[in-house]
Design a protein around this motif. Structure first.
Motif, mmCIF file in Angstrom:
data_model
loop_
_atom_site.group_PDB
_atom_site.id
_atom_site.type_symbol
_atom_site.label_atom_id
_atom_site.label_comp_id
_atom_site.label_asym_id
_atom_site.label_seq_id
_atom_site.Cartn_x
_atom_site.Cartn_y
_atom_site.Cartn_z
ATOM 1 N N ILE A 98 1.043 -1.393 0.086
ATOM 2 C CA ILE A 98 -0.008 -0.085 -0.059
ATOM 3 C C ILE A 98 0.992 1.256 0.060
ATOM 4 O O ILE A 98 0.441 2.087 -0.656
ATOM 5 C CB ILE A 98 -0.909 -0.017 1.240
ATOM 6 N N ILE A 99 1.846 1.437 0.700
ATOM 7 C CA ILE A 99 2.778 2.355 0.863
ATOM 8 C C ILE A 99 3.396 2.656 -0.438
ATOM 9 O O ILE A 99 3.483 3.787 -0.912
ATOM 10 C CB ILE A 99 3.961 2.193 1.921
ATOM 11 N N GLY A 100 4.019 1.495 -1.183
ATOM 12 C CA GLY A 100 4.453 1.876 -2.501
ATOM 13 C C GLY A 100 3.366 2.156 -3.291
ATOM 14 O O GLY A 100 3.679 3.339 -4.222
ATOM 15 N N GLY A 101 2.154 1.601 -3.485
ATOM 16 C CA GLY A 101 0.984 2.348 -4.389
ATOM 17 C C GLY A 101 0.818 3.793 -4.161
ATOM 18 O O GLY A 101 0.785 4.687 -5.125
ATOM 19 N N MET A 102 0.796 4.327 -2.691
ATOM 20 C CA MET A 102 0.502 5.556 -2.512
ATOM 21 C C MET A 102 1.702 6.454 -2.942
ATOM 22 O O MET A 102 1.463 7.547 -3.569
ATOM 23 C CB MET A 102 0.319 5.967 -1.174
ATOM 24 N N ALA A 103 2.882 6.026 -2.864
ATOM 25 C CA ALA A 103 4.251 6.627 -3.080
ATOM 26 C C ALA A 103 4.201 7.120 -4.405
ATOM 27 O O ALA A 103 4.354 8.107 -5.069
ATOM 28 C CB ALA A 103 5.374 6.218 -2.652
ATOM 29 N N ARG A 104 3.815 5.915 -5.013
ATOM 30 C CA ARG A 104 3.840 5.917 -6.645
ATOM 31 C C ARG A 104 2.683 7.066 -7.243
ATOM 32 O O ARG A 104 3.035 7.813 -7.986
ATOM 33 C CB ARG A 104 3.459 4.723 -7.348
ATOM 34 N N ARG A 105 1.594 6.895 -6.604
ATOM 35 C CA ARG A 105 0.298 7.784 -6.940
ATOM 36 C C ARG A 105 0.940 9.313 -6.583
ATOM 37 O O ARG A 105 0.303 10.209 -7.426
ATOM 38 C CB ARG A 105 -0.888 7.427 -6.363
ATOM 39 N N LEU A 106 1.599 9.453 -5.701
ATOM 40 C CA LEU A 106 1.741 10.797 -5.358
ATOM 41 C C LEU A 106 3.137 11.430 -5.979
ATOM 42 O O LEU A 106 3.665 12.373 -5.522
ATOM 43 C CB LEU A 106 1.745 10.825 -3.827
ATOM 44 N N LEU A 107 3.423 10.742 -6.984
ATOM 45 C CA LEU A 107 4.856 10.972 -7.525
ATOM 46 C C LEU A 107 4.765 12.528 -8.114
ATOM 47 O O LEU A 107 5.725 13.044 -7.785
ATOM 48 C CB LEU A 107 5.046 10.205 -8.761
ATOM 49 N N PRO A 108 3.873 12.962 -8.642
ATOM 50 C CA PRO A 108 4.032 14.431 -9.106
ATOM 51 C C PRO A 108 3.975 15.355 -7.991
ATOM 52 O O PRO A 108 4.778 16.349 -8.229
ATOM 53 C CB PRO A 108 2.451 14.626 -9.847
ATOM 54 N N VAL A 109 3.498 15.113 -6.749
ATOM 55 C CA VAL A 109 3.574 15.785 -5.767
ATOM 56 C C VAL A 109 5.027 15.819 -5.066
ATOM 57 O O VAL A 109 5.669 16.919 -4.816
ATOM 58 C CB VAL A 109 2.737 15.497 -4.524
ATOM 59 N N TRP A 110 5.664 14.617 -5.168
ATOM 60 C CA TRP A 110 7.105 14.629 -4.919
ATOM 61 C C TRP A 110 7.883 15.514 -5.570
ATOM 62 O O TRP A 110 8.763 16.173 -5.000
ATOM 63 C CB TRP A 110 7.709 13.080 -4.717
ATOM 64 N N ILE A 111 7.793 15.272 -7.111
ATOM 65 C CA ILE A 111 8.670 15.991 -7.837
ATOM 66 C C ILE A 111 8.256 17.541 -7.619
ATOM 67 O O ILE A 111 9.604 18.292 -7.498
ATOM 68 C CB ILE A 111 8.170 15.312 -9.173
#
Lengths: 484, 349
Positions: A92-105
């Motif tokens: 789940i953490i991986g999935g959320m981290a991936r979905r939030l990728l634009p936010v991280w960038i």
């Protein structure tokens, strides 16, 4: 498909994380106990005139604490980066981290750019000298970016209002399934944070809830500041009866229990009478009034420029103002529908107005207090001797010198407004019942809290982190502006 | 001092009158009255029936007259009904006006009206519910005030130290956590049957008769946490300011042990500001009480407010607002007087 675990392929990292976190807590407590018994080692002067930190048991523990903290942070970063790369195979953490990728960038880019040019950015740049301020800024920007990209449909995995009978109250990581028919091609495979009591995706609702807050809270606070400043400055500057009456009115509103006020203002019956619309007609007038006075005070010596500016401001803002308050079937249909730019749903408008109404008296008191203090300064006397008008002195001499405390209070107040919006949602007032805002979602989830806590927990933590970020940001700003 | 208190008292009465009038006005707006008529009488009444129902019960009078009647300074209405009987504010319905019926019956005379939701006297309901909330508030204060003061004094005695930064972060976190968030998190961790520790109960309904640690701890700590951070930060700021004073430096340079300096020299002066803050916290605590009582289903004053407001129970709502407005105003008065009393540098002439 099996339900996802929280960490998936990154599970081996959990044990080191717990060890590091446990060590951090134990060492911090040890550091506190030891510091009561031992004094820190003296610094040693070297022959070349420099000092070197002494070493004793206390310094040894300090170093250990720093290492533990470092490893906890490094492990958390590993989870995040691993999640972005591995996506759902990191759970789940991986999935959320991936979905939030634009936010991280966006977040990394903003922080890196701001940090690089921090010396040229004034108070905003100085914020990055304080750890607390930076952490707060990062938290706030995380939710701002999440809200923006969420509104652009880059983050949410499902429609926040779409229901699925098979997903009711399912725990986080449950594979998506529809009661009837097959799952669409290309649909996201899991409900990352589970489903709520109507089978809606908790993660998507959390992200779209952020957009509601990010839209309303800063704007409502800004309006409260316009009202507070426009009334607070003359109250302090002129004093007398005007001041007495306004202060009495402000205290009157402040003595009103907030929840009672909301219950009285934000009900369908009151909206029917049009009172909120009349209130908004008054409150929305203040920005126009404020800008007009501000520009007139500055440029009244250059009539050509002044008239141009004023016409532009009054026409532009006036049109927005009229479209705001007039609604096709509302109580104030002043503008023909062809010219009406947009309609705001009655519920949202009422929520907005009541939040401004609750906040404005406090801002008034703060502005009044600051202006009373600044009024006695020499530069105000100098401006008076020069023959400047009272509004010029208020808006161009007093207000800029009160900006430090006002900016800090603005950050705190946005957080407070977020809490108020949540309170309204929690009591089911104003916003539509299936609105994804955090307060309503907590309200929906609280009935089954003892059995299925996840639908209420996700928006609760979201609200907590956003308000915490705003508080830390305000703290950092206060610290840095005091240092001047 | 007496003049100061008298003047403050006058302003307080004026404020209370204004605020109750606002509540009275908002609850007596036409759509609210129509809703009242339909819930009390018949849900399918026509507009004409609603109008006559309201007229027969004195709701169509001028708002100021109605407010005066409720307050007890204007004689209560007496209206002849279509069937020849009389209905009055001070008696129910009778063939003729009773001789012993008082002319005035309002709040001043102790007649607070009748709750349409609970079907009982408003004064009795408010007394009962206020007692329950009083119990909750007592324990909140017992938890919140000492822990907030200890946190604040410890953080403020060495400003900028590691201890200060740690404790300040804790108080920022608690101020950023509204009751409905901390309540949800605490219930999940300590009371949830799915994942939680099951140490406490997630509802406080049983605490109304028999409050135990198990069923009362969570609501108390939920309210206390939110207020605690704010008081702790105020205490810290005040303590930090006092610790920079000359007389503290003199005491330290004289060789007085640090513990003595904090306890004997600094503490009393540092506690003046927090005292007013604690008093001014009451209006906020009222907010918290409403949220927590709803969340934990503890049927106290806040819960009554929600019931009265969501059912447009006009007289109960008015009673509730009178009480809450007075609580707020009296605490403001106490904080003002206390501030003057505690701080010898301020003298009211």
């Amino acid at each position: 498909m099996e339900p996802l675990s929280w960490t998936g392929a990154l599970a081996p990292l959990i044990t080191p994380l717990w060890i590091a976190a446990g060590a951090l807590v134990a060492l911090a407590i040890l550091r506190f106990v030891v510091s009561l018994l031992i004094v820190p080692a003296q610094s040693v002067a070297l022959p070349d005139g420099t000092l070197t930190a002494g070493s004793g048991p206390l310094e040894l523990i300090d170093r250990a604490v720093r290492w533990a903290l470092g490893s906890v942070l490094a492990l958390l970063a590993l989870f995040l980066i691993g999640g972005v790369i591995l996506d759902l195979s990191a759970g789940i953490i991986g999935g959320m981290a991936r979905r939030l990728l634009p936010v991280w960038i966006a977040l990394v880019a903003t922080l890196a750019l701001s940090y690089t040019f921090r010396r040229r950015l004034g108070l905003y740049g100085k914020l990055f000298d304080s750890t607390i301020g930076t952490v707060g800024f990062a938290l706030v920007m995380f939710w701002v970016f999440a809200a923006f990209f969420g509104a652009m449909d880059l983050i949410a995995t499902f429609d926040p209002l779409a229901q699925s009978g098979a997903m009711k109250n399912e725990p986080p990581g449950t594979p998506f399934d529809k009661m009837i028919g097959d799952v669409d091609e290309g649909a996201y495979p899991v409900y990352l944070l589970g489903g709520d009591n109507l089978g809606r995706d908790v993660f998507s609702r959390m992200v779209s809830g952020a957009w509601v807050v990010v839209q309303i809270a800063p704007l409502a606070t800004a309006f409260a500041f316009m009202v507070g400043i426009t009334l607070g400055l003359p109250a302090a500057y002129f004093g007398g009866k005007f001041d007495t009456i306004l202060t009495f009115l402000a205290n009157l509103i402040l003595a009103f229990p907030v929840i009672l006020l909301f219950y009285l203002l934000v009900t369908p019956e009151i909206i029917e009478t049009g009172i909120p619309t009349y209130m908004s007609a008054v409150i929305f007038l203040f920005p126009i009034l404020f800008l007009t006075i501000l520009l007139n005070a500055r440029y009244h010596t250059r009539p050509a420029l002044r008239t141009g500016l004023l016409v532009a401001v009054i026409l532009g803002l006036g049109w927005i103002y009229l479209s705001l308050i007039s609604e096709p079937f509302g109580v104030l249909p002043v503008l023909p529908e062809a010219l009406d730019l947009f309609d705001i749903p009655g519920g949202i408008l009422t929520v907005f107005v009541s939040v401004v109404f609750v906040n404005a008296p406090t801002v008034f008191r703060i502005v009044r207090g600051l202006a009373l203090d600044i009024k006695t300064r020499d530069y105000v006397a100098a401006a008076q001797t020069r023959g400047e008008g009272p509004w010029y002195i208020m808006l161009w001499e007093i207000l800029p010198n009160a900006r430090g405390p006002l900016i800090v209070d603005f950050c705190l107040r946005v957080g407070y407004t977020t809490i108020l919006l949540g309170t309204l949602g929690f009591f089911g007032l104003g916003l539509p019942p299936e609105s994804p805002d955090w307060g309503s979602t907590i309200n929906d989830g609280r009935r089954l809290l003892a059995i299925y806590p996840h639908p209420a927990l996700a928006p609760a933590i979201a609200l907590l982190t956003l308000v915490l970020g705003l508080n830390l940001l305000a703290d950092g700003l206060r610290e840095e502006s005091l240092r001047d | 001092m007496a003049g100061f208190i008298l003047r403050r008292f006058g302003i307080m009465i004026l404020t209370a009158l204004c605020l109750t009038f606002v509540v009275f006005f908002l609850t007596n707006l036409a759509p609210n009255l129509e809703k009242l008529a339909k819930t009390q009488g018949n849900a399918r009444m026509t507009d004409a029936e609603v109008t006559s129902w309201l007229a027969n019960r004195g709701y169509d009078q001028n708002i100021f007259v109605k407010y005066g009647e409720w307050l007890g300074v204007v004689p209560g209405y007496v209206i002849e009904q279509p069937d020849g009987t009389y209905r009055g504010r001070c008696f129910d319905q009778a063939e003729a006006i009773p001789d012993d019926a008082p002319r005035f019956c309002g709040v001043v005379q102790g007649d607070w009206g009748y709750s349409s939701v609970f079907r009982d006297e408003v004064l009795g309901i408010i007394g009962l519910r206020l007692g329950l909330t009083g119990k909750l508030m007592f324990w909140v204060m017992m938890v919140m005030v000492p822990s907030a003061l200890i946190l604040g004094v410890l953080a403020g005695m060495r400003e900028g130290s590691r201890l200060d930064r740690g404790l300040s972060s804790i108080s920022i976190v608690t101020t950023a956590t509204p009751e409905y968030v901390s309540g949800v998190i605490l219930i999940t961790v300590f009371a949830s049957s799915a994942v939680g520790l099951k140490w406490f109960k997630g509802t406080a309904t049983s605490a109304m008769e028999n409050a135990t640690f198990e069923n009362f701890f969570l609501p108390v700590i939920t309210i206390a946490l939110y207020g605690m951070g704010y008081i702790a930060r105020m205490t810290r700021a005040s303590m930090a300011e006092v610790m920079q004073q000359q007389y503290i430096r003199t005491a330290i340079l004289k060789g007085v042990p640090f513990r003595q300096v904090v306890l004997k020299h600094a503490l009393r002066n540092a506690l003046i500001a927090p005292f007013t803050v604690i008093m001014l916290q009451f209006p906020w605590l009222l907010n918290g009480v409403v949220i927590v009582e709803t969340l934990f289903n503890y049927k106290g004053f806040g819960w009554t407010l929600v019931q009265a407001a969501s059912n447009n129970d006009i007289e109960l709502l008015l009673g509730v607002s009178v009480v809450s407005v007075f609580v707020v105003l009296i605490t403001q008065l106490i904080s003002d007087i206390g501030y003057v009393y505690l701080n010898p540098r301020i003298r009211v002439s």
